[in-house]
Design an enzyme around this catalytic site. Structure first.
Site, PDB file in Angstrom:
ATOM      1  N   ALA A   1      -4.307 -10.754   1.590  1.00 41.82           N
ATOM      2  CA  ALA A   1      -3.452 -10.651   2.768  1.00 41.82           C
ATOM      3  C   ALA A   1      -4.142  -9.884   3.891  1.00 41.82           C
ATOM      4  O   ALA A   1      -4.032 -10.257   5.066  1.00 41.82           O
ATOM      5  CB  ALA A   1      -2.135  -9.977   2.392  1.00 41.82           C
ATOM      6  N   ASN A   2      -4.871  -8.811   3.546  1.00 48.45           N
ATOM      7  CA  ASN A   2      -5.578  -8.052   4.585  1.00 48.45           C
ATOM      8  C   ASN A   2      -6.552  -8.932   5.353  1.00 48.45           C
ATOM      9  O   ASN A   2      -6.620  -8.894   6.586  1.00 48.45           O
ATOM     10  CB  ASN A   2      -6.351  -6.893   3.962  1.00 48.45           C
ATOM     11  CG  ASN A   2      -5.476  -5.753   3.505  1.00 48.45           C
ATOM     12  OD1 ASN A   2      -4.286  -5.702   3.801  1.00 48.45           O
ATOM     13  ND2 ASN A   2      -6.062  -4.829   2.752  1.00 48.45           N
TER      14      ASN A   2
ATOM     15  N   ASP B   1       0.841  -1.200   0.000  1.00 46.82           N
ATOM     16  CA  ASP B   1       0.000   0.000   0.000  1.00 46.82           C
ATOM     17  C   ASP B   1       0.876   1.250   0.000  1.00 46.82           C
ATOM     18  O   ASP B   1       1.772   1.393   0.840  1.00 46.82           O
ATOM     19  CB  ASP B   1      -0.903   0.025   1.235  1.00 46.82           C
ATOM     20  CG  ASP B   1      -2.013  -1.010   1.167  1.00 46.82           C
ATOM     21  OD1 ASP B   1      -2.300  -1.500   0.060  1.00 46.82           O
ATOM     22  OD2 ASP B   1      -2.588  -1.326   2.220  1.00 46.82           O
TER      23      ASP B   1
ATOM     24  N   LYS C   1      -6.136  -7.406  -0.776  1.00 50.45           N
ATOM     25  CA  LYS C   1      -7.351  -7.914  -0.132  1.00 50.45           C
ATOM     26  C   LYS C   1      -7.164  -9.286   0.489  1.00 50.45           C
ATOM     27  O   LYS C   1      -7.656  -9.555   1.581  1.00 50.45           O
ATOM     28  CB  LYS C   1      -8.500  -7.893  -1.130  1.00 50.45           C
ATOM     29  CG  LYS C   1      -8.930  -6.482  -1.485  1.00 50.45           C
ATOM     30  CD  LYS C   1     -10.199  -6.459  -2.316  1.00 50.45           C
ATOM     31  CE  LYS C   1     -10.621  -5.019  -2.539  1.00 50.45           C
ATOM     32  NZ  LYS C   1     -10.969  -4.334  -1.268  1.00 50.45           N
TER      33      LYS C   1
ATOM     34  N   GLY D   1     -23.701  -0.365   7.811  1.00 48.17           N
ATOM     35  CA  GLY D   1     -23.558  -1.719   8.330  1.00 48.17           C
ATOM     36  C   GLY D   1     -23.468  -2.760   7.244  1.00 48.17           C
ATOM     37  O   GLY D   1     -22.717  -2.607   6.276  1.00 48.17           O
TER      38      GLY D   1
ATOM     39  N   GLY E   1     -13.537  -2.969   4.726  1.00 47.27           N
ATOM     40  CA  GLY E   1     -14.225  -4.162   4.233  1.00 47.27           C
ATOM     41  C   GLY E   1     -13.431  -5.425   4.489  1.00 47.27           C
ATOM     42  O   GLY E   1     -13.990  -6.468   4.839  1.00 47.27           O
ATOM     43  N   ASP E   2     -12.107  -5.343   4.346  1.00 49.23           N
ATOM     44  CA  ASP E   2     -11.263  -6.507   4.619  1.00 49.23           C
ATOM     45  C   ASP E   2     -11.257  -6.837   6.105  1.00 49.23           C
ATOM     46  O   ASP E   2     -11.223  -8.013   6.494  1.00 49.23           O
ATOM     47  CB  ASP E   2      -9.842  -6.242   4.131  1.00 49.23           C
ATOM     48  CG  ASP E   2      -9.760  -6.097   2.621  1.00 49.23           C
ATOM     49  OD1 ASP E   2     -10.587  -6.702   1.916  1.00 49.23           O
ATOM     50  OD2 ASP E   2      -8.871  -5.371   2.143  1.00 49.23           O
TER      51      ASP E   2
END
Length: 311
Positions: free
Chosen positions: A43-44, A14, A41, A227, A254-255
């Site tokens: 790895a996160n 990143d 995504k 949510g 989100g991850d």
């Protein structure tokens, strides 16, 4: 069901720039600050699950550049099984330039790099270890053929799969992902996949129902500050509210949600409880800058929940 989690997916570096505003075409602006961190995504989501105590196996590819070795060391230090994380000769690591506004909202570009080299044959090479997992997470920062292969392989063995269709692409063949247990898009991704507006909760439910009508088993829509929504063929949609916090950086929220969901679901098998757990963890993550480095460990997350009144 095994509590072990398999993640077949991407890793990125990143490159985060904090901005006052996005420049116009041809305009140059000074930005307040910049930072680098580990992301992607796949790895996160693996890191979020592992930080919460989950046993996580990652199947991924890195470049043979200066970023690759650091990525593997970071994952290993967090406690993730990196047996199947390997460097691709001659390939560059994936990178994600991220621009974060003062509100915490972000804009992200990705260059997939070595992630494009994660192939079905690599999944087959990891099959014996993946077979020990009780849940497998997938995203779309790797080749679609690899995604389809994992879903077919897992479905044949009765292993639940959660597909996060991010970044969403019109080329995704919905008929080839019906073996997945969960499809988990955000509103933008849901709109692309369904061809319908998904800006409000009502629109998101209607769009998700079109995917359920096409055979998708369960759709979990992440709604940001609203949510998350669970839509299935049985009964009304179920809404899990977001946890109100003051956002600092929404990158990776989100991850965080999906990694925490996976850790809870693999241990308990309760979808709605896992969604509530994910909403709490995502809320905690956006109170700090960064993606993986913003993901709390078990003690820090417990303190966050205690501060909310034991939620």
């Amino acid at each position: 069901m095994s509590a072990r989690i398999g993640v077949v997916g991407s890793n990125m570096v990143d490159l985060v720039t904090y901005i006052d505003r996005m420049p116009a075409a041809g305009e140059t602006l000074a930005a307040p600050s910049f930072s680098m961190g580990h992301g992607g995504k796949g790895a996160n989501q693996a890191v979020a699950a592992a930080r919460l105590g989950g046993e996580v196996l990652l199947v991924s590819r890195v470049g043979d550049d200066l970023f690759g070795g650091g990525t593997i060391r970071n994952l290993r230090d967090i406690g993730i099984d990196v047996t199947h994380v390997r460097a691709v000769p001659g390939a560059q690591s994936g990178v994600a330039p991220i621009f974060v506004e003062p509100s915490g909202e972000n804009r992200i570009l990705i260059v997939k790099g070595a992630n494009e080299h994660l192939l079905p044959a690599d999944v087959d090479a990891a099959a014996a270890d993946l077979a020990t997992c009780g849940l497998i997470l997938l995203q779309l920062e790797i080749p679609l053929e690899t995604v389809y292969h994992v879903i077919d392989w897992a479905a044949a063995r009765g292993i639940p799969v959660l597909l996060n269709p991010a970044p969403a692409v019109p080329e995704l063949d919905v008929s080839r992902i019906l073996g997945a247990t969960f499809l988990a898009p955000n509103q933008t991704e849901l709109g692309i996949l369904s061809g319908l507006p998904a800006e409000t909760r009502e629109q998101a439910e209607a769009a998700a129902r079109t995917l359920v009508a096409r055979g998708v088993r369960q759709v979990i829509v992440t709604l940001g500050a609203e949510g998350a929504l669970l839509v299935t063929a049985e009964g009304p949609a179920r809404h899990v509210p977001a946890v109100p916090v003051r956002p600092v950086d929404t990158s990776g929220a989100g991850d965080a949600f999906l990694g925490a969901f996976a850790q809870h679901y693999a241990s308990h098998g309760d979808t709605l409880a896992a969604m509530r757990w994910g909403a709490l963890y995502a809320a905690d993550s956006i109170t700090r800058q960064g993606t993986q480095k913003a993901f709390a460990g078990e003690a820090e997350f417990a303190a966050f929940r205690e501060a909310l009144g034991g939620g």
